[in-house]
Write a protein that holds these residues in place. Sequence first.
Motif, PDB file in Angstrom:
ATOM      1  N   MET A   1      60.943  -7.663  46.160  1.00  0.00           N
ATOM      2  CA  MET A   1      59.667  -7.584  46.842  1.00  0.00           C
ATOM      3  C   MET A   1      59.004  -6.254  46.486  1.00  0.00           C
ATOM      4  SD  MET A   1      58.807  -7.790  50.892  1.00  0.00           S
ATOM      5  CE  MET A   1      59.697  -6.355  51.425  1.00  0.00           C
ATOM      6  N   LYS A   2      57.795  -6.330  45.973  1.00  0.00           N
ATOM      7  CA  LYS A   2      57.057  -5.129  45.615  1.00  0.00           C
ATOM      8  C   LYS A   2      56.364  -4.561  46.848  1.00  0.00           C
ATOM      9  CE  LYS A   2      56.124  -6.653  40.925  1.00  0.00           C
ATOM     10  NZ  LYS A   2      55.081  -7.035  39.985  1.00  0.00           N
ATOM     11  N   SER A   3      56.270  -3.255  46.886  1.00  0.00           N
ATOM     12  CA  SER A   3      55.645  -2.558  48.004  1.00  0.00           C
ATOM     13  C   SER A   3      54.164  -2.316  47.728  1.00  0.00           C
ATOM     14  CB  SER A   3      56.352  -1.218  48.221  1.00  0.00           C
ATOM     15  OG  SER A   3      55.651  -0.436  49.148  1.00  0.00           O
ATOM     16  N   VAL A   4      53.405  -2.239  48.789  1.00  0.00           N
ATOM     17  CA  VAL A   4      51.977  -1.947  48.660  1.00  0.00           C
ATOM     18  C   VAL A   4      51.745  -0.464  48.347  1.00  0.00           C
ATOM     19  CG1 VAL A   4      51.543  -1.506  51.116  1.00  0.00           C
ATOM     20  CG2 VAL A   4      49.727  -2.425  49.699  1.00  0.00           C
ATOM     21  N   VAL A   5      52.710   0.391  48.640  1.00  0.00           N
ATOM     22  CA  VAL A   5      52.523   1.836  48.464  1.00  0.00           C
ATOM     23  C   VAL A   5      52.217   2.218  47.013  1.00  0.00           C
ATOM     24  CG1 VAL A   5      53.624   4.099  48.715  1.00  0.00           C
ATOM     25  CG2 VAL A   5      53.855   2.395  50.528  1.00  0.00           C
ATOM     26  N   PRO A   6      52.969   1.742  46.021  1.00  0.00           N
ATOM     27  CA  PRO A   6      52.620   2.107  44.640  1.00  0.00           C
ATOM     28  C   PRO A   6      51.245   1.588  44.217  1.00  0.00           C
ATOM     29  CG  PRO A   6      54.855   1.251  44.731  1.00  0.00           C
ATOM     30  CD  PRO A   6      54.233   1.009  46.071  1.00  0.00           C
ATOM     31  N   ALA A   7      50.853   0.426  44.720  1.00  0.00           N
ATOM     32  CA  ALA A   7      49.530  -0.110  44.388  1.00  0.00           C
ATOM     33  C   ALA A   7      48.441   0.809  44.941  1.00  0.00           C
ATOM     34  CB  ALA A   7      49.376  -1.524  44.946  1.00  0.00           C
ATOM     35  N   VAL A   8      48.592   1.215  46.190  1.00  0.00           N
ATOM     36  CA  VAL A   8      47.617   2.134  46.785  1.00  0.00           C
ATOM     37  C   VAL A   8      47.592   3.445  46.000  1.00  0.00           C
ATOM     38  CG1 VAL A   8      47.088   3.499  48.849  1.00  0.00           C
ATOM     39  CG2 VAL A   8      47.722   1.105  49.077  1.00  0.00           C
ATOM     40  N   GLY A   9      48.769   3.897  45.570  1.00  0.00           N
ATOM     41  CA  GLY A   9      48.840   5.122  44.781  1.00  0.00           C
ATOM     42  C   GLY A   9      48.028   5.039  43.498  1.00  0.00           C
ATOM     43  N   CYS A  10      48.048   3.889  42.828  1.00  0.00           N
ATOM     44  CA  CYS A  10      47.246   3.719  41.611  1.00  0.00           C
ATOM     45  C   CYS A  10      45.755   3.853  41.904  1.00  0.00           C
ATOM     46  CB  CYS A  10      47.537   2.357  40.974  1.00  0.00           C
ATOM     47  SG  CYS A  10      49.152   2.228  40.192  1.00  0.00           S
ATOM     48  N   PHE A  11      45.327   3.311  43.031  1.00  0.00           N
ATOM     49  CA  PHE A  11      43.911   3.398  43.385  1.00  0.00           C
ATOM     50  C   PHE A  11      43.526   4.834  43.766  1.00  0.00           C
ATOM     51  CE2 PHE A  11      44.610  -1.142  43.713  1.00  0.00           C
ATOM     52  CZ  PHE A  11      43.506  -1.613  43.026  1.00  0.00           C
ATOM     53  N   ILE A  12      44.395   5.522  44.468  1.00  0.00           N
ATOM     54  CA  ILE A  12      44.116   6.923  44.820  1.00  0.00           C
ATOM     55  C   ILE A  12      44.041   7.777  43.557  1.00  0.00           C
ATOM     56  CG2 ILE A  12      45.077   8.979  45.941  1.00  0.00           C
ATOM     57  CD1 ILE A  12      46.118   7.082  48.165  1.00  0.00           C
ATOM     58  N   GLU A  13      44.966   7.579  42.621  1.00  0.00           N
ATOM     59  CA  GLU A  13      44.943   8.336  41.360  1.00  0.00           C
ATOM     60  C   GLU A  13      43.634   8.115  40.612  1.00  0.00           C
ATOM     61  OE1 GLU A  13      48.265   7.382  38.834  1.00  0.00           O
ATOM     62  OE2 GLU A  13      49.714   7.791  40.426  1.00  0.00           O
ATOM     63  N   ALA A  14      43.201   6.871  40.507  1.00  0.00           N
ATOM     64  CA  ALA A  14      41.964   6.567  39.784  1.00  0.00           C
ATOM     65  C   ALA A  14      40.748   7.169  40.485  1.00  0.00           C
ATOM     66  CB  ALA A  14      41.805   5.058  39.629  1.00  0.00           C
ATOM     67  N   MET A  15      40.701   7.078  41.801  1.00  0.00           N
ATOM     68  CA  MET A  15      39.576   7.660  42.549  1.00  0.00           C
ATOM     69  C   MET A  15      39.555   9.186  42.377  1.00  0.00           C
ATOM     70  SD  MET A  15      37.753   5.275  44.059  1.00  0.00           S
ATOM     71  CE  MET A  15      37.053   5.760  45.638  1.00  0.00           C
ATOM     72  N   ARG A  16      40.735   9.793  42.365  1.00  0.00           N
ATOM     73  CA  ARG A  16      40.828  11.245  42.157  1.00  0.00           C
ATOM     74  C   ARG A  16      40.281  11.618  40.776  1.00  0.00           C
ATOM     75  NH1 ARG A  16      46.333  12.175  43.272  1.00  0.00           N
ATOM     76  NH2 ARG A  16      45.770  12.161  45.474  1.00  0.00           N
ATOM     77  N   GLU A  17      40.662  10.856  39.764  1.00  0.00           N
ATOM     78  CA  GLU A  17      40.202  11.129  38.397  1.00  0.00           C
ATOM     79  C   GLU A  17      38.682  11.024  38.291  1.00  0.00           C
ATOM     80  OE1 GLU A  17      39.918  11.894  34.391  1.00  0.00           O
ATOM     81  OE2 GLU A  17      41.702  12.156  35.637  1.00  0.00           O
ATOM     82  N   VAL A  18      38.105  10.038  38.950  1.00  0.00           N
ATOM     83  CA  VAL A  18      36.674   9.764  38.817  1.00  0.00           C
ATOM     84  C   VAL A  18      35.811  10.647  39.724  1.00  0.00           C
ATOM     85  CG1 VAL A  18      34.941   7.961  39.198  1.00  0.00           C
ATOM     86  CG2 VAL A  18      37.060   7.416  38.020  1.00  0.00           C
TER      87      VAL A  18
END
Length: 171
Positions: free
Chosen positions: A1-18
């Motif tokens: 079962m995959k966790s939602v935490v790494p998915a949210v982390g990808c979105f936070i990283e991208a928002m930080r970059e932009v």
Amino acid sequence: MKSVVPAVGCFIEAMREVFCNPEKPPLGGAAEVVEHRPGADVPLDRLWGDNPECGVMVFVNVIRIYRSNEFPGEVEEVRPCGGQRHAVIQLGVARCVSTMGEDGTIPGADVLEGEALVGLDDADRLEAAVCMAVRQAESRGVVNQSVWTGVEPSGPAGGALAWTCTVTVQL
């Protein structure tokens, strides 16, 4: 079962970059942080905070986690242990905008046009962050697939304009 935490982390990283990169700042100025906000509703309180000057608020929050055998379908029946996990993640950016002055004057056309251009730049950057995050999450094996809404404005109301996008991911 995959966790939602790494998915949210990808979105936070991208928002930080932009939105937080001082070398490539948004038209309205770079944000200091990307906030991971709890819950479905994101109050825009950080815009004012302790700062007399209104700032920018960039955020990511999880709206819903559910299970379904179809993507992005959501069924009414509860399946706590069956079906594929999905998460609905919201990304947003909010900035202050001009309002009617205390004397009843309205902002000039040049001020409103400047704020509109800042908002459109934020909308473009938000869409770019969504695309970047989805590619990262899929290439890392964090999500299987995803769909998202258009980037939509909320406001201006109460002196704030927010742009948001909602992404549904299959974990």
